[in-house]
Design a protein around this motif. Structure first.
Motif: not given
Length: 185
Positions: A67-68, A71, A78
């Motif tokens: 997720h990071e 981002r 994803y």
């Protein structure tokens, strides 16, 4: 309890050493809840990442990491290999996996809608720790079954024999341990 001190993506952490079997102990690396570490590891992995279309990981500890990474990279989507099929999935692909940190055989599932998006695309497999490679192999099977092209394999920590894999990009080596907390040779 014994701890193993290490520097990961420029941050100092102490990993509790946990029993897997009587003669095998591991440093428990849990990224959940460690926002600072998640951001730093995502940045460090992206600096080493090949060009990709989508990221994929297995549920659950890889989720905050990809997720990071997505981002930071501006990715809109994803993929996630789930431990159980969900009602909202349009259909599923499945494979079997037996991970070192799980006490039983598990299955991983990929939504057929995600599989359709992966077809012909470059897929980067990402996880927090790779040890035996069983979870990695299961995700590889899902990607291949979906028709995706695996463009790389990345993790924060390579544990044990995973450190010798020429196809794996990682940030740090994580040894395995003896019962007394010393590094297993």
């Amino acid at each position: 309890m014994n701890y193993y001190k290490m520097n990961i993506a420029g941050l100092d952490r102490e990993l509790p050493i946990c029993r897997v079997t009587d003669d095998l102990y591991i440093g428990a690396f849990v990224i959940f809840g460690d926002q600072e570490l998640t951001v730093a590891c995502g940045k460090a992995l992206l600096e080493k990442a090949p060009k990709y279309d989508y990221l994929i990981t297995a549920e659950a500890k890889g989720i905050p990491l990809i997720h990071e990474m997505a981002r930071q990279n501006g990715d809109k989507k994803y993929m996630l290999a789930r431990k159980y099929p969900k009602l909202y999935m349009t259909g599923v692909f499945e494979v079997t996996v037996n991970s070192i940190t799980t006490d039983k055989v598990q299955k991983l599932y990929l939504d057929t809608a995600d599989a359709e998006m992966m077809k012909g695309k470059k897929i980067l497999i990402v996880d927090d720790v790779i040890s035996t490679g069983e979870s990695l192999r299961a995700i590889e099977k899902l990607v291949e079954k979906a028709g995706g092209e695996i463009c790389g394999r990345m993790c924060i920590l390579a544990e044990g024999d995973a450190q010798n894999r020429p196809d794996l990009v990682y940030l740090e080596k994580l040894p395995v341990f003896n019962a007394d907390g010393t590094v297993k040779e």
